[in-house]
Design an enzyme around this catalytic site. Structure first.
Site, mmCIF file in Angstrom:
data_model
loop_
_atom_site.group_PDB
_atom_site.id
_atom_site.type_symbol
_atom_site.label_atom_id
_atom_site.label_comp_id
_atom_site.label_asym_id
_atom_site.label_seq_id
_atom_site.Cartn_x
_atom_site.Cartn_y
_atom_site.Cartn_z
ATOM 1 N N HIS A 125 0.752 -1.261 0.156
ATOM 2 C CA HIS A 125 -0.167 -0.027 0.069
ATOM 3 C C HIS A 125 0.981 1.321 0.043
ATOM 4 O O HIS A 125 1.891 1.087 0.592
ATOM 5 C CB HIS A 125 -0.811 -0.086 1.296
ATOM 6 C CG HIS A 125 -2.115 1.004 0.971
ATOM 7 N ND1 HIS A 125 -1.852 2.355 1.480
ATOM 8 C CD2 HIS A 125 -3.035 0.960 0.515
ATOM 9 C CE1 HIS A 125 -2.885 3.038 1.251
ATOM 10 N NE2 HIS A 125 -3.803 2.359 0.609
ATOM 11 N N GLU A 158 -3.309 3.015 -7.346
ATOM 12 C CA GLU A 158 -3.886 4.267 -6.490
ATOM 13 C C GLU A 158 -2.660 5.259 -6.724
ATOM 14 O O GLU A 158 -1.707 5.129 -6.121
ATOM 15 C CB GLU A 158 -3.741 3.734 -5.150
ATOM 16 C CG GLU A 158 -4.708 2.556 -4.741
ATOM 17 C CD GLU A 158 -5.303 2.668 -3.169
ATOM 18 O OE1 GLU A 158 -6.340 2.461 -2.923
ATOM 19 O OE2 GLU A 158 -4.339 2.821 -2.354
HETATM 20 O O1 G3P Z 1 -6.391 1.726 0.337
HETATM 21 C C1 G3P Z 1 -7.323 2.539 -0.415
HETATM 22 C C2 G3P Z 1 -7.017 3.829 0.047
HETATM 23 O O2 G3P Z 1 -5.606 4.354 -0.180
HETATM 24 C C3 G3P Z 1 -7.763 5.260 -0.491
HETATM 25 O O3 G3P Z 1 -7.873 6.062 0.499
HETATM 26 O O4 G3P Z 1 -9.139 7.618 1.900
HETATM 27 O O5 G3P Z 1 -8.667 8.110 -0.533
HETATM 28 O O6 G3P Z 1 -10.271 6.330 0.178
HETATM 29 P P1 G3P Z 1 -8.987 6.772 0.641
#
Ligand code: G3P
Length: 224
Positions: A93, A143
């Site tokens: 992550h 991400e």
């Molecule tokens: O693992 C999912 C995360 O990193 C996304 O975070 O708070 O942007 O939904 P968020």
């Protein structure tokens, strides 16, 4: 695990730790029951047993280490995670990054322990590298780090990152791609799926919501 899937990342948020983790997991389970949507929960290592014993949704660790039984103080042993009730683990992550050598070993160890693996990637190039590993994860999550925890979703801000990652991963290996960062509503989810992903990875949009159950329900509406 069936797709599309909503992965909820509990991170280390107070609202998703210990008893609060169980409460949130039960809300997610209620939504899964009503909507028939696939929901999986990525919880802190110390909460895996508690959450796994409280709900029937698949529980993932947020990280495991590529270690075996033995003198490994402080490490997260894949077999212990599995024995605590986890079905899978997240690796790499953006908030807990590792290099490729670590990841290849950790994927192999997680598989030996019987865990499903989702490896996160911060870029198309990284996703391609992960897809090319000889020991392949079951999911790759793209991400963009700069959008994590914010109010602008990856679906609206970086649609091309999603489509290009899906294409790049598909060209190397048929691994389903998940996306996350800033995802807050059903439209964000709908767009992510339309762009070729098999699910979303969400934290703050649920955990920081005034009504967490409503937030989860709204997100899974994007599946239909
Ligand atoms: O693992 C999912 C995360 O990193 C996304 O975070 O708070 O942007 O939904 P968020």
């Amino acid at each position: 695990m069936k797709t599309p899937v909503l992965f909820i990342n509990f991170k280390c948020y107070m609202e998703a730790t210990g008893k609060n983790a169980v409460a949130l997991a039960k809300k997610a389970e209620a939504v899964a029951g009503k909507s028939k949507a696939q929901i999986a929960l990525a919880v802190q290592a110390v909460d895996i047993r508690l959450v796994s014993e409280s709900v029937s949704l698949p529980v993932f660790a947020q990280h495991v280490d590529p270690v075996e039984y033995g003198s490994r103080t402080g490490h997260v042993l894949p077999e212990a995670v599995k024995a605590a009730g986890a079905k899978g683990t997240v690796l790499n992550h953006a908030e807990n990054k590792r290099d490729n050598a670590f990841l290849e070993k950790a994927i192999a160890r997680a598989h030996e322990a019987g865990l499903t693996v989702m490896v996160c990637a911060e870029s198309i190039a990284r996703a391609e590298q992960v897809a090319a590993f000889s020991e392949k994860p079951e999911f790759i999550a793209i991400e963009p780090p700069e959008l994590i925890g914010g109010d602008i979703s990856v679906s609206t801000a970086k649609p091309e990152l999603i489509t290009d990652t899906v294409k790049a991963v598909e060209a190397v290996a048929g691994i389903p791609v998940i996306t996350g960062a800033g995802i807050k509503n059903a439209d964000d989810v709908r767009i992510a799926l339309k762009l070729g992903t098999k699910g979303v990875f969400v934290a703050s949009g649920i955990i920081k919501a005034q009504d967490q159950e409503k937030a989860i329900l709204d997100l899974v509406k994007g599946f239909s």
